[in-house]
Scaffold this active site. Structure first.
Site, PDB file in Angstrom:
ATOM      1  N   GLU A 121     -14.499  -0.193  -3.345  1.00 15.92           N
ATOM      2  CA  GLU A 121     -14.569  -1.577  -3.825  1.00 15.92           C
ATOM      3  C   GLU A 121     -15.306  -2.491  -2.855  1.00 15.92           C
ATOM      4  OE1 GLU A 121     -10.756  -3.476  -4.506  1.00 15.92           O
ATOM      5  OE2 GLU A 121     -11.694  -5.245  -5.374  1.00 15.92           O
TER       6      GLU A 121
ATOM      7  N   LYS B 162      -7.359   2.990  -3.102  1.00  9.66           N
ATOM      8  CA  LYS B 162      -8.295   1.856  -3.137  1.00  9.66           C
ATOM      9  C   LYS B 162      -8.517   1.292  -1.741  1.00  9.66           C
ATOM     10  CE  LYS B 162      -7.781  -2.778  -3.881  1.00  9.66           C
ATOM     11  NZ  LYS B 162      -7.351  -4.016  -4.567  1.00  9.66           N
TER      12      LYS B 162
ATOM     13  N   ARG C  87       9.727  -9.528  -5.468  1.00  6.63           N
ATOM     14  CA  ARG C  87       8.536  -8.674  -5.664  1.00  6.63           C
ATOM     15  C   ARG C  87       8.923  -7.414  -6.443  1.00  6.63           C
ATOM     16  NH1 ARG C  87       7.721 -10.341  -0.234  1.00  6.63           N
ATOM     17  NH2 ARG C  87       8.465  -8.340   0.562  1.00  6.63           N
TER      18      ARG C  87
ATOM     19  N   GLY D 226     -12.041 -10.904  -9.764  1.00 10.16           N
ATOM     20  CA  GLY D 226     -12.598 -11.737  -8.700  1.00 10.16           C
ATOM     21  C   GLY D 226     -12.430 -13.239  -8.816  1.00 10.16           C
ATOM     22  N   GLY D 227     -11.508 -13.702  -9.651  1.00 13.39           N
ATOM     23  CA  GLY D 227     -11.336 -15.140  -9.796  1.00 13.39           C
ATOM     24  C   GLY D 227     -12.018 -15.718 -11.027  1.00 13.39           C
TER      25      GLY D 227
ATOM     26  N   LYS E 219     -15.715   0.236  -7.800  1.00 10.67           N
ATOM     27  CA  LYS E 219     -15.098  -1.013  -8.289  1.00 10.67           C
ATOM     28  C   LYS E 219     -15.927  -2.190  -7.786  1.00 10.67           C
ATOM     29  CE  LYS E 219     -10.722  -3.577  -8.227  1.00 10.67           C
ATOM     30  NZ  LYS E 219      -9.273  -3.436  -8.387  1.00 10.67           N
TER      31      LYS E 219
HETATM   32  P1  13P Z   1      -8.832  -9.298  -9.143  1.00  6.99           P
HETATM   33  O1  13P Z   1      -9.107  -8.675 -10.478  1.00  6.99           O
HETATM   34  O2  13P Z   1      -7.764 -10.348  -9.161  1.00  6.99           O
HETATM   35  O3  13P Z   1     -10.085  -9.743  -8.444  1.00  6.99           O
HETATM   36  O4  13P Z   1      -8.226  -8.166  -8.226  1.00  6.99           O
HETATM   37  C1  13P Z   1      -8.798  -6.919  -8.243  1.00  6.99           C
HETATM   38  C2  13P Z   1      -8.505  -6.262  -6.977  1.00  6.99           C
HETATM   39  O5  13P Z   1      -7.910  -5.211  -6.956  1.00  6.99           O
HETATM   40  C3  13P Z   1      -8.946  -6.907  -5.733  1.00  6.99           C
HETATM   41  O6  13P Z   1      -8.928  -5.970  -4.705  1.00  6.99           O
END
Ligand code: 13P
Length: 346
Positions: A179, A138, A48, A264-265, A221
């Site tokens: 978010e 965040k 990591r 978000g995938g 977000k």
């Molecule tokens: P993704 O853009 O992969 O969805 O991740 C953003 C993120 O910070 C999720 O908490």
């Protein structure tokens, strides 16, 4: 609380300055290990560290990224030469951010729904991260669309958590990234996603107001308004951009410092195209900067190319830089699928 006002405003503004977005690299060890496992990369702290060093030492990253969001393990790490990651970030002119929630857990009494935890002890953790040098934070809440869900209980509990977190951040000198993610999983329609996102954002801003959060010192977000991954009726780029912007215009106060989407995938191309369409077609109607805070849509090609092979670091960095650049262009409405076809490395 007033002591940080000017600093918070300035930080929030530079997080969403023109042509830049935020790089989410705050995967928890669990999530990071899952992504490593899928590629046969060892799920160790050393791996990591190597991967996060690859990301943070990418030459030119700060041309497109205002700041990375780190995880607790990462903010304490150094390069293999012993340079603290925090120094690498600030030396490059970027702002360090930190994930402070402790994860989405099952919501009691509501099968299939989650509530994000992490308020206990948060004031002290914020103070420690501020002392270390972090300047924004965040917290991710998760809303799932399914049969009879989301419930009002799920939306209210998550909105309340986000607002309590945001108020604590502002009191401690960190700009909160708020978010609320409406998940793309499921077979719901674009209209259904709009309705749930509308209800969620409305609840979130009601709670932010109640808790006294300063909108000009926070970043939203959100997820985009998009049909579920399993829906048979996928929408055009224009339809997603329009539904998303209309939902934001309806719910997000004009004084919010900026919008920075999660991916978000969505595929990397979709993530760039949707952001681009919003900026190309609606920038005159949006009172806030509209940019990105992607994790997978920026990192995935680089992660796959690297796959733990140290001889591929420099190439993987080029993959990362390219997605950062494409999304930077999209944040200005200057990205195109032709550009993607012509230049894409992966
Ligand atoms: P993704 O853009 O992969 O969805 O991740 C953003 C993120 O910070 C999720 O908490």
């Amino acid at each position: 609380m007033a002591t940080y006002t000017q600093e918070l405003r300035a930080t929030a503004k530079s997080m969403v300055q023109s042509g830049k977005g935020i790089l989410a690299m705050d995967e928890s060890n669990g999530t990071c290990n899952k992504r490593f496992d899928a590629l046969g990369i060892p799920t160790t702290e050393a791996a990591r560290q190597s991967y996060r060093e690859l990301i943070l030492t990418t030459p030119g990253l700060s041309d497109y990224i205002s700041g990375p969001i780190l995880y607790d393990e990462t903010i304490r790490q150094t390069t293999r030469d012993g340079v603290p990651f925090l120094k690498v970030i600030t030396d490059a002119g970027m702002i360090p951010g930190i994930k402070v929630d402790t994860g989405a857990k099952n919501l009691a009494g509501h099968p299939g729904e989650k509530v994000t935890e992490g308020l206990d002890g948060l004031r002290d953790r914020i103070a420690e991260y501020y002392r270390m040098g972090a300047r924004f934070a965040k917290w991710r809440a998760v809303i799932t669309i399914g049969d009879g869900i989301p419930s009002r209980a799920c939306i209210e509990a998550n909105a309340h958590g986000l607002a309590r977190y945001a108020a604590l951040c502002q009191a401690g000198g960190l700009v909160p990234i708020v978010e609320p993610e409406v998940l793309i999983d499921g077979s719901h329609s674009l209209e259904h996603c709009y309705q749930v996102t509308d209800e969620t954002l409305h609840a979130v801003f009601a709670q932010l107001y109640t808790q006294g959060v300063a909108y000009d010192q926070m970043i939203l977000k959100p997820s985009m308004v998009i049909p579920g991954k399993g829906s048979s009726q996928q929408a055009s780029v224009e339809a997603v951009a329009e539904a998303t912007v209309l939902c934001l215009l309806k719910n997000v106060p004009a004084t919010v410092a900026g919008i920075a989407f999660l991916s978000g995938g969505q595929t990397k191309e979709q993530s760039s195209a949707h952001l681009n369409a919003m900026n190309q077609r609606f920038s005159d109607r949006c009172p806030w900067p509209v940019t990105f805070s992607y994790a997978r849509a920026i990192q995935q090609p680089a992660l796959e190319h690297w796959s733990g092979d140290e001889s591929r670091v420099a190439e993987a960095q080029q993959y990362l830089l390219q997605r950062a650049k494409f999304n930077s262009l999209a944040s200005k409405g200057e990205y195109s699928s032709e550009l993607e076809k012509r230049l894409a490395l992966a």
